[in-house]
Scaffold this motif. Structure first.
Motif, PDB file in Angstrom:
ATOM      1  N   VAL A  93      58.783  58.285 -26.896  1.00  0.00           N
ATOM      2  CA  VAL A  93      58.293  59.078 -28.618  1.00  0.00           C
ATOM      3  C   VAL A  93      57.599  60.592 -27.910  1.00  0.00           C
ATOM      4  N   ALA A  94      56.777  60.912 -26.985  1.00  0.00           N
ATOM      5  CA  ALA A  94      55.986  62.177 -26.795  1.00  0.00           C
ATOM      6  C   ALA A  94      57.189  63.367 -27.059  1.00  0.00           C
ATOM      7  N   LEU A  95      58.064  63.007 -26.083  1.00  0.00           N
ATOM      8  CA  LEU A  95      59.102  63.938 -26.041  1.00  0.00           C
ATOM      9  C   LEU A  95      59.833  64.101 -27.137  1.00  0.00           C
ATOM     10  N   GLY A  96      60.347  63.311 -28.089  1.00  0.00           N
ATOM     11  CA  GLY A  96      61.260  63.259 -29.500  1.00  0.00           C
ATOM     12  C   GLY A  96      59.887  63.934 -30.691  1.00  0.00           C
ATOM     13  N   LYS A  97      59.033  63.553 -30.004  1.00  0.00           N
ATOM     14  CA  LYS A  97      57.770  64.014 -31.188  1.00  0.00           C
ATOM     15  C   LYS A  97      57.790  65.478 -31.535  1.00  0.00           C
ATOM     16  N   LEU A  98      58.194  66.400 -30.153  1.00  0.00           N
ATOM     17  CA  LEU A  98      57.851  67.532 -29.873  1.00  0.00           C
ATOM     18  C   LEU A  98      59.612  67.931 -29.983  1.00  0.00           C
ATOM     19  N   LEU A  99      60.921  67.334 -29.516  1.00  0.00           N
ATOM     20  CA  LEU A  99      61.576  67.754 -30.453  1.00  0.00           C
ATOM     21  C   LEU A  99      62.083  68.144 -31.435  1.00  0.00           C
ATOM     22  N   PHE A 100      61.429  67.025 -32.402  1.00  0.00           N
ATOM     23  CA  PHE A 100      62.115  66.556 -33.750  1.00  0.00           C
ATOM     24  C   PHE A 100      61.365  67.805 -34.459  1.00  0.00           C
ATOM     25  N   TYR A 268      60.987  58.176 -31.402  1.00  0.00           N
ATOM     26  CA  TYR A 268      59.933  58.710 -32.042  1.00  0.00           C
ATOM     27  C   TYR A 268      59.761  58.667 -33.711  1.00  0.00           C
ATOM     28  N   GLU A 269      61.303  58.539 -33.827  1.00  0.00           N
ATOM     29  CA  GLU A 269      61.531  58.485 -35.202  1.00  0.00           C
ATOM     30  C   GLU A 269      60.715  56.583 -35.591  1.00  0.00           C
ATOM     31  N   ARG A 270      61.580  55.765 -35.358  1.00  0.00           N
ATOM     32  CA  ARG A 270      60.797  53.842 -34.815  1.00  0.00           C
ATOM     33  C   ARG A 270      59.701  54.312 -36.011  1.00  0.00           C
ATOM     34  N   THR A 271      59.189  55.167 -34.919  1.00  0.00           N
ATOM     35  CA  THR A 271      57.316  55.310 -34.816  1.00  0.00           C
ATOM     36  C   THR A 271      56.427  55.137 -35.924  1.00  0.00           C
ATOM     37  N   LEU A 427      52.284  53.082 -61.225  1.00  0.00           N
ATOM     38  CA  LEU A 427      50.792  53.487 -59.708  1.00  0.00           C
ATOM     39  C   LEU A 427      50.866  52.764 -58.925  1.00  0.00           C
ATOM     40  N   PHE A 428      51.302  51.493 -58.639  1.00  0.00           N
ATOM     41  CA  PHE A 428      51.413  51.280 -57.462  1.00  0.00           C
ATOM     42  C   PHE A 428      52.581  51.781 -56.511  1.00  0.00           C
ATOM     43  N   ILE A 429      53.237  52.192 -56.874  1.00  0.00           N
ATOM     44  CA  ILE A 429      54.511  52.920 -56.192  1.00  0.00           C
ATOM     45  C   ILE A 429      54.255  54.622 -55.456  1.00  0.00           C
ATOM     46  N   GLU A 430      53.102  55.376 -56.455  1.00  0.00           N
ATOM     47  CA  GLU A 430      52.830  56.246 -56.413  1.00  0.00           C
ATOM     48  C   GLU A 430      51.886  56.157 -55.298  1.00  0.00           C
ATOM     49  N   ASN A 431      51.091  55.289 -55.959  1.00  0.00           N
ATOM     50  CA  ASN A 431      49.656  55.591 -55.213  1.00  0.00           C
ATOM     51  C   ASN A 431      49.580  54.308 -53.691  1.00  0.00           C
ATOM     52  N   GLY A 432      49.486  53.431 -54.271  1.00  0.00           N
ATOM     53  CA  GLY A 432      49.941  52.453 -53.233  1.00  0.00           C
ATOM     54  C   GLY A 432      50.841  52.605 -52.018  1.00  0.00           C
ATOM     55  N   LEU A 433      51.672  52.967 -52.353  1.00  0.00           N
ATOM     56  CA  LEU A 433      52.645  52.737 -51.435  1.00  0.00           C
ATOM     57  C   LEU A 433      52.496  54.474 -50.512  1.00  0.00           C
ATOM     58  N   ARG A 434      51.013  55.056 -50.540  1.00  0.00           N
ATOM     59  CA  ARG A 434      51.015  56.329 -50.457  1.00  0.00           C
ATOM     60  C   ARG A 434      50.488  56.236 -48.906  1.00  0.00           C
ATOM     61  N   ASP A 435      50.921  56.817 -47.220  1.00  0.00           N
ATOM     62  CA  ASP A 435      49.896  56.674 -46.712  1.00  0.00           C
ATOM     63  C   ASP A 435      49.942  58.150 -46.606  1.00  0.00           C
ATOM     64  N   PRO A 436      48.450  58.399 -46.509  1.00  0.00           N
ATOM     65  CA  PRO A 436      47.452  59.920 -47.030  1.00  0.00           C
ATOM     66  C   PRO A 436      47.594  60.769 -45.859  1.00  0.00           C
ATOM     67  N   ASN A 437      47.615  60.448 -44.325  1.00  0.00           N
ATOM     68  CA  ASN A 437      47.838  60.538 -43.005  1.00  0.00           C
ATOM     69  C   ASN A 437      48.922  60.910 -42.674  1.00  0.00           C
ATOM     70  N   LEU A 438      50.267  61.329 -42.912  1.00  0.00           N
ATOM     71  CA  LEU A 438      51.313  61.420 -42.327  1.00  0.00           C
ATOM     72  C   LEU A 438      50.992  62.268 -41.090  1.00  0.00           C
ATOM     73  N   ASP A 439      50.467  63.372 -41.119  1.00  0.00           N
ATOM     74  CA  ASP A 439      50.419  64.460 -40.117  1.00  0.00           C
ATOM     75  C   ASP A 439      49.964  64.282 -38.451  1.00  0.00           C
ATOM     76  N   ARG A 440      49.452  62.273 -38.479  1.00  0.00           N
ATOM     77  CA  ARG A 440      49.416  61.959 -37.161  1.00  0.00           C
ATOM     78  C   ARG A 440      50.988  62.161 -36.558  1.00  0.00           C
ATOM     79  N   TYR A 441      51.675  62.166 -37.621  1.00  0.00           N
ATOM     80  CA  TYR A 441      53.271  62.520 -36.512  1.00  0.00           C
ATOM     81  C   TYR A 441      53.284  62.842 -36.801  1.00  0.00           C
ATOM     82  N   VAL A 442      53.221  65.106 -36.703  1.00  0.00           N
ATOM     83  CA  VAL A 442      53.360  65.724 -36.451  1.00  0.00           C
ATOM     84  C   VAL A 442      52.520  66.616 -35.199  1.00  0.00           C
TER      85      VAL A 442
END
Length: 466
Positions: A93-100, A268-271, A427-442
């Motif tokens: 995962v650590a390697l894949g995160k960088l290669l991606f 990595y993508e699976r995580t 509203l449910f799809i736009e807000n309820g299903l939005r993870d606001p912290n995807l930068d943790r995968y970058v």
């Protein structure tokens, strides 16, 4: 107090208790068990909407309930679906995160000046919900980034046959762990859903390796998108030790390869899971994570709206294909199609791959998480808002005149939602299903030190790398 007066008092008391209980079913808190506690404890944090929604989830999941829709933690590798041929490890995962994200993987461009300027993340960046931020993702030749990839363009002086552009909207990599096939037509993947389609693998020999779709796409994609990971790349950009850590059981002469780079990227993508979205928090008992309107929208989703019939499980997608008559790139003035060859097959979706007429114009069910981060919706990007898609499915009037009526999904035009239900579902799809912290995968940086996810001059300015 005499018996008659006492009886009258008791009747009044029970009457008020009954009224209180009846009212609390819609308005007040109720007590639920905290399943995560090691001791028996109770939390007072739900209301009637929560109670009814929990019942809806049980009804549509054969009694399993919230657990059926809950995503695991991203580092809980034992709970994340994996390819048996590619076990998930922290080192991969650590390697894949960088290669991606590593733009130094862009080592096989058609135009020499584009060397090391693009990456997997050029079309799948976190700011766009790990999609492209454009109607069509652009790899090599594209310049610029904007806020979420939305300002990436093809220069006016570009050599057009050198442009790496997607013939269809770039799907997100969110929740790909819950797929065994990849692409809108599901052609990548040599197991499970694609069993029996071997006759159509002529141009996808990688499927015969026996991996699932996530791994196959990571293998195939490196060639298609002009990426290059080899022994020279590994040594030049300091990835040798990470490959050694990720693949200690592979003999060294076969360790630093496109195949192993793909397996790391796929791991990595699976995580990459939107498990911090309000919906996922609600599923875990944080009932104030959703507003009342969003809860009502969820009840539409798992009820009258019939969304759950296709969008189910933790990823809110199944492995099936449906036709909703949505438009394609080739009939829009905003499309950037460069090469029309083979596009008739592309727009036929699953049928273009299987060559079965009943599969024509059917496309794989997408996950719905973080849709709002990208401004284009539908396989052809012919919608510009979530609400527009819901209204379209509610009305049941196809954009495309090519789709046979018998191939259209049964849910198309049959849900009869009211305006309020559409608003709440949106509203449910736009807000309820939005993870606001995807930068943790970058990653904060990649080994080359290059700008990510793009490294062309204009992108470097947009991304603050200069």
């Amino acid at each position: 107090m005499n018996d008659k007066l006492k009886l009258t008092y008791m009747k009044k008391e029970y009457f008020f208790i009954f009224i209180f209980i009846l009212f609390s079913c819609e308005k007040e808190d109720y007590v639920t068990m905290d399943k995560t506690s090691t001791q028996t404890s109770f939390i007072k944090n739900g209301n009637g909407l929560d109670k009814n929604l929990i019942k809806d989830l049980e009804n549509v999941s054969n009694g399993i309930g919230v657990d059926f829709f809950t995503l695991p933690d991203s580092d809980d590798y034992t709970q994340i679906p994996l390819d048996p041929l590619n076990p998930i490890t922290a080192e991969k995962v650590a390697l894949g995160k960088l290669l991606f994200h590593e733009t130094a993987t862009g080592g096989n461009p058609k135009i020499a000046s584009n060397l090391f300027t693009y990456s997997c993340a050029s079309c799948h960046q976190s700011a766009a919900g790990f999609s492209s931020g454009l109607r069509q993702g652009i790899g090599e030749v594209g310049v610029g980034f904007g806020g979420n990839g939305n300002a990436r363009i093809i220069p006016v002086n570009a050599v057009l046959d050198s442009v790496d552009i997607q013939p269809i909207r770039s799907p997100t990599i969110l929740n790909v762990a819950y797929q065994d096939i990849m692409l809108w037509n599901g052609q990548f993947g040599g197991t499970g859903t694609n069993a029996g389609t071997e006759a159509n693998w002529t141009n996808i020999p990688e499927n015969f390796l026996g991996f699932e779709g996530v791994e196959i796409q990571a293998i195939k994609g490196q060639g298609v998108h002009r990426l290059l990971v080899d022994n020279n790349f590994v040594n030049t950009f300091g990835y040798k030790q990470m490959f050694d850590n990720a693949f200690p059981d592979v003999i060294e002469s076969e360790r630093y390869t496109t195949l192993n780079a793909a397996l790391a990227i796929a791991a990595y993508e699976r995580t990459v899971l939107p498990n911090q979205s309000p919906w996922q928090r609600w599923l875990k008992g944080e009932y104030n994570a959703l507003s009342k309107e969003e809860k009502r929208g969820a009840m539409v989703f798992f009820g009258k709206g019939k969304c759950y019939e296709c969008h189910t499980g933790p990823a809110l997608n199944d492995k099936n294909f449906y036709a909703f008559g949505m438009g394609d790139f080739d009939n829009s003035a905003t499309a950037l199609i460069i090469d029309q060859s083979g596009f008739d097959g592309v727009k036929k979706g699953r049928g273009g791959f299987t060559k079965v007429s009943s599969d024509n114009y059917k496309f794989k069910t997408p996950t719905l998480y973080n849709l709002i981060d990208n401004g284009f919706f539908g396989h052809g990007g012919t919608f510009t808002s979530v609400k527009e898609v819901i209204e379209y499915k509610n009305q049941g009037i196809p954009q495309s005149t090519e789709v046979p009526t018998q191939n259209l999904a049964s849910q198309f035009g049959s849900i009869n939602l009211t305006k309020k239900q559409i608003d709440n579902l949106t509203l449910f799809i736009e807000n309820g299903l939005r993870d606001p912290n995807l930068d943790r995968y970058v990653p904060l940086a990649v080994n080359s030190g290059n700008c990510i996810p793009n490294n062309d001059a204009l992108s470097r300015v947009d991304l603050g790398c200069d």
